[in-house]
Motif scaffolding. Structure first.
Motif, PDB file in Angstrom:
ATOM      1  N   LEU A 135       0.824  -1.214   0.000  1.00 45.47           N
ATOM      2  CA  LEU A 135       0.000   0.000   0.000  1.00 45.47           C
ATOM      3  C   LEU A 135       0.859   1.265   0.000  1.00 45.47           C
ATOM      4  O   LEU A 135       0.495   2.269  -0.624  1.00 45.47           O
ATOM      5  CB  LEU A 135      -0.941   0.000   1.207  1.00 45.47           C
ATOM      6  N   LEU A 136       1.981   1.227   0.691  1.00 48.62           N
ATOM      7  CA  LEU A 136       2.857   2.395   0.705  1.00 48.62           C
ATOM      8  C   LEU A 136       3.591   2.577  -0.621  1.00 48.62           C
ATOM      9  O   LEU A 136       4.068   3.672  -0.920  1.00 48.62           O
ATOM     10  CB  LEU A 136       3.861   2.294   1.858  1.00 48.62           C
ATOM     11  N   CYS A 137       3.680   1.530  -1.423  1.00 47.17           N
ATOM     12  CA  CYS A 137       4.296   1.654  -2.749  1.00 47.17           C
ATOM     13  C   CYS A 137       3.412   2.431  -3.721  1.00 47.17           C
ATOM     14  O   CYS A 137       3.923   3.016  -4.678  1.00 47.17           O
ATOM     15  CB  CYS A 137       4.598   0.274  -3.324  1.00 47.17           C
ATOM     16  N   ILE A 138       2.108   2.458  -3.471  1.00 49.27           N
ATOM     17  CA  ILE A 138       1.195   3.161  -4.377  1.00 49.27           C
ATOM     18  C   ILE A 138       1.530   4.657  -4.468  1.00 49.27           C
ATOM     19  O   ILE A 138       1.738   5.172  -5.559  1.00 49.27           O
ATOM     20  CB  ILE A 138      -0.270   2.902  -3.980  1.00 49.27           C
ATOM     21  N   PRO A 139       1.596   5.396  -3.338  1.00 51.94           N
ATOM     22  CA  PRO A 139       1.964   6.807  -3.475  1.00 51.94           C
ATOM     23  C   PRO A 139       3.409   6.999  -3.933  1.00 51.94           C
ATOM     24  O   PRO A 139       3.724   7.970  -4.617  1.00 51.94           O
ATOM     25  CB  PRO A 139       1.733   7.400  -2.084  1.00 51.94           C
ATOM     26  N   LEU A 140       4.293   6.070  -3.562  1.00 51.34           N
ATOM     27  CA  LEU A 140       5.684   6.171  -3.993  1.00 51.34           C
ATOM     28  C   LEU A 140       5.780   6.101  -5.515  1.00 51.34           C
ATOM     29  O   LEU A 140       6.488   6.897  -6.144  1.00 51.34           O
ATOM     30  CB  LEU A 140       6.519   5.060  -3.352  1.00 51.34           C
ATOM     31  N   ILE A 141       5.061   5.179  -6.112  1.00 51.65           N
ATOM     32  CA  ILE A 141       5.060   5.060  -7.571  1.00 51.65           C
ATOM     33  C   ILE A 141       4.341   6.247  -8.204  1.00 51.65           C
ATOM     34  O   ILE A 141       4.793   6.796  -9.212  1.00 51.65           O
ATOM     35  CB  ILE A 141       4.419   3.722  -7.998  1.00 51.65           C
ATOM     36  N   ALA A 142       3.225   6.673  -7.605  1.00 58.50           N
ATOM     37  CA  ALA A 142       2.478   7.806  -8.152  1.00 58.50           C
ATOM     38  C   ALA A 142       3.315   9.078  -8.159  1.00 58.50           C
ATOM     39  O   ALA A 142       3.171   9.912  -9.069  1.00 58.50           O
ATOM     40  CB  ALA A 142       1.197   8.016  -7.354  1.00 58.50           C
ATOM     41  N   MET A 143       4.191   9.236  -7.182  1.00 60.14           N
ATOM     42  CA  MET A 143       5.046  10.419  -7.125  1.00 60.14           C
ATOM     43  C   MET A 143       6.001  10.489  -8.317  1.00 60.14           C
ATOM     44  O   MET A 143       6.458  11.578  -8.676  1.00 60.14           O
ATOM     45  CB  MET A 143       5.850  10.437  -5.819  1.00 60.14           C
ATOM     46  N   GLN A 144       6.287   9.355  -8.927  1.00 59.18           N
ATOM     47  CA  GLN A 144       7.201   9.336 -10.069  1.00 59.18           C
ATOM     48  C   GLN A 144       6.532   9.850 -11.343  1.00 59.18           C
ATOM     49  O   GLN A 144       7.206  10.243 -12.292  1.00 59.18           O
ATOM     50  CB  GLN A 144       7.719   7.912 -10.318  1.00 59.18           C
ATOM     51  N   PHE A 145       5.193   9.841 -11.382  1.00 53.08           N
ATOM     52  CA  PHE A 145       4.475  10.172 -12.600  1.00 53.08           C
ATOM     53  C   PHE A 145       3.665  11.461 -12.530  1.00 53.08           C
ATOM     54  O   PHE A 145       3.250  11.970 -13.567  1.00 53.08           O
ATOM     55  CB  PHE A 145       3.528   9.017 -12.982  1.00 53.08           C
ATOM     56  N   THR A 146       3.400  11.968 -11.340  1.00 50.41           N
ATOM     57  CA  THR A 146       2.597  13.177 -11.219  1.00 50.41           C
ATOM     58  C   THR A 146       3.094  14.024 -10.050  1.00 50.41           C
ATOM     59  O   THR A 146       3.648  13.509  -9.085  1.00 50.41           O
ATOM     60  CB  THR A 146       1.099  12.835 -11.024  1.00 50.41           C
ATOM     61  N   SER A 147       2.861  15.306 -10.156  1.00 48.00           N
ATOM     62  CA  SER A 147       3.237  16.212  -9.065  1.00 48.00           C
ATOM     63  C   SER A 147       2.088  16.388  -8.075  1.00 48.00           C
ATOM     64  O   SER A 147       2.235  17.081  -7.075  1.00 48.00           O
ATOM     65  CB  SER A 147       3.647  17.563  -9.635  1.00 48.00           C
ATOM     66  N   GLU A 148       0.950  15.779  -8.355  1.00 48.66           N
ATOM     67  CA  GLU A 148      -0.201  15.898  -7.459  1.00 48.66           C
ATOM     68  C   GLU A 148      -0.036  15.074  -6.187  1.00 48.66           C
ATOM     69  O   GLU A 148      -0.682  15.345  -5.183  1.00 48.66           O
ATOM     70  CB  GLU A 148      -1.475  15.484  -8.190  1.00 48.66           C
ATOM     71  N   VAL A 149       0.792  14.059  -6.240  1.00 48.58           N
ATOM     72  CA  VAL A 149       1.105  13.275  -5.046  1.00 48.58           C
ATOM     73  C   VAL A 149       2.452  13.764  -4.541  1.00 48.58           C
ATOM     74  O   VAL A 149       3.466  13.618  -5.202  1.00 48.58           O
ATOM     75  CB  VAL A 149       1.156  11.760  -5.363  1.00 48.58           C
ATOM     76  N   ASP A 150       2.439  14.387  -3.368  1.00 45.79           N
ATOM     77  CA  ASP A 150       3.660  14.999  -2.837  1.00 45.79           C
ATOM     78  C   ASP A 150       3.852  14.571  -1.383  1.00 45.79           C
ATOM     79  O   ASP A 150       3.533  15.314  -0.462  1.00 45.79           O
ATOM     80  CB  ASP A 150       3.564  16.523  -2.950  1.00 45.79           C
ATOM     81  N   TRP A 151       4.316  13.364  -1.195  1.00 43.42           N
ATOM     82  CA  TRP A 151       4.571  12.846   0.136  1.00 43.42           C
ATOM     83  C   TRP A 151       6.042  13.012   0.467  1.00 43.42           C
ATOM     84  O   TRP A 151       6.900  12.888  -0.397  1.00 43.42           O
ATOM     85  CB  TRP A 151       4.227  11.362   0.209  1.00 43.42           C
ATOM     86  N   ASP A 152       6.325  13.285   1.732  1.00 43.44           N
ATOM     87  CA  ASP A 152       7.708  13.265   2.187  1.00 43.44           C
ATOM     88  C   ASP A 152       7.885  12.070   3.137  1.00 43.44           C
ATOM     89  O   ASP A 152       6.958  11.282   3.330  1.00 43.44           O
ATOM     90  CB  ASP A 152       8.110  14.588   2.842  1.00 43.44           C
ATOM     91  N   LEU A 153       9.060  11.928   3.698  1.00 43.45           N
ATOM     92  CA  LEU A 153       9.349  10.782   4.551  1.00 43.45           C
ATOM     93  C   LEU A 153       8.390  10.698   5.731  1.00 43.45           C
ATOM     94  O   LEU A 153       7.936   9.618   6.112  1.00 43.45           O
ATOM     95  CB  LEU A 153      10.797  10.845   5.044  1.00 43.45           C
ATOM     96  N   ARG A 154       8.043  11.850   6.290  1.00 48.47           N
ATOM     97  CA  ARG A 154       7.135  11.888   7.436  1.00 48.47           C
ATOM     98  C   ARG A 154       5.772  11.292   7.085  1.00 48.47           C
ATOM     99  O   ARG A 154       5.180  10.560   7.871  1.00 48.47           O
ATOM    100  CB  ARG A 154       6.988  13.323   7.920  1.00 48.47           C
ATOM    101  N   ASP A 155       5.272  11.592   5.879  1.00 50.26           N
ATOM    102  CA  ASP A 155       3.986  11.048   5.446  1.00 50.26           C
ATOM    103  C   ASP A 155       4.035   9.527   5.351  1.00 50.26           C
ATOM    104  O   ASP A 155       3.097   8.836   5.769  1.00 50.26           O
ATOM    105  CB  ASP A 155       3.586  11.631   4.094  1.00 50.26           C
ATOM    106  N   PHE A 156       5.121   9.001   4.793  1.00 54.24           N
ATOM    107  CA  PHE A 156       5.260   7.552   4.679  1.00 54.24           C
ATOM    108  C   PHE A 156       5.358   6.891   6.050  1.00 54.24           C
ATOM    109  O   PHE A 156       4.763   5.838   6.287  1.00 54.24           O
ATOM    110  CB  PHE A 156       6.481   7.190   3.824  1.00 54.24           C
ATOM    111  N   VAL A 157       6.086   7.503   6.965  1.00 57.86           N
ATOM    112  CA  VAL A 157       6.244   6.938   8.310  1.00 57.86           C
ATOM    113  C   VAL A 157       4.907   6.940   9.043  1.00 57.86           C
ATOM    114  O   VAL A 157       4.497   5.928   9.633  1.00 57.86           O
ATOM    115  CB  VAL A 157       7.319   7.712   9.109  1.00 57.86           C
ATOM    116  N   ILE A 158       4.195   8.061   8.993  1.00 56.68           N
ATOM    117  CA  ILE A 158       2.908   8.159   9.689  1.00 56.68           C
ATOM    118  C   ILE A 158       1.905   7.164   9.118  1.00 56.68           C
ATOM    119  O   ILE A 158       1.223   6.450   9.859  1.00 56.68           O
ATOM    120  CB  ILE A 158       2.370   9.598   9.629  1.00 56.68           C
ATOM    121  N   MET A 159       1.805   7.095   7.793  1.00 54.50           N
ATOM    122  CA  MET A 159       0.846   6.163   7.191  1.00 54.50           C
ATOM    123  C   MET A 159       1.270   4.723   7.448  1.00 54.50           C
ATOM    124  O   MET A 159       0.411   3.860   7.668  1.00 54.50           O
ATOM    125  CB  MET A 159       0.718   6.430   5.692  1.00 54.50           C
TER     126      MET A 159
END
Length: 96
Positions: A18-42
């Motif tokens: 599930l955490l790979c979904i936003p990670l991959i999406a960040m490679q293709f669009t600027s609309e997903v903008d997570w930083d390390l803190r977002d990944f840790v919290i989720m």
């Protein structure tokens, strides 16, 4: 015992997937903008939800009680997720 360990491995792998979904999406669009803190919290939120459900499955024997308790766990998860995402309650956690 082996089935329980398989479920725990499934929970951890499910969280990672599930955490790979936003990670991959960040490679293709600027609309997903997570930083390390977002990944840790989720990651913490997903893992704690999965482990709480696993605890209920192991300890509660009545199926109706299991469903109710796991439903409450999922409701709390979705409320926290919504609060962190858009701030539905206006708490300081959402940046309000």
């Amino acid at each position: 015992m082996v089935t329980q360990n398989k479920r725990l491995i499934g929970i951890v792998l499910g969280v990672a997937l599930l955490l790979c979904i936003p990670l991959i999406a960040m490679q293709f669009t600027s609309e997903v903008d997570w930083d390390l803190r977002d990944f840790v919290i989720m990651g913490i939120l997903l893992l704690s939800t999965g482990l709480a459900a696993e605890f209920v499955i192991r300890k509660v024997r009545n199926n109706e009680s299991r469903l109710v308790i796991i439903g409450i766990i999922l409701l709390v998860f979705f409320l926290i997720w919504a609060e962190l995402a858009v701030g539905i309650f206006g708490s300081p956690f959402a940046g309000s």
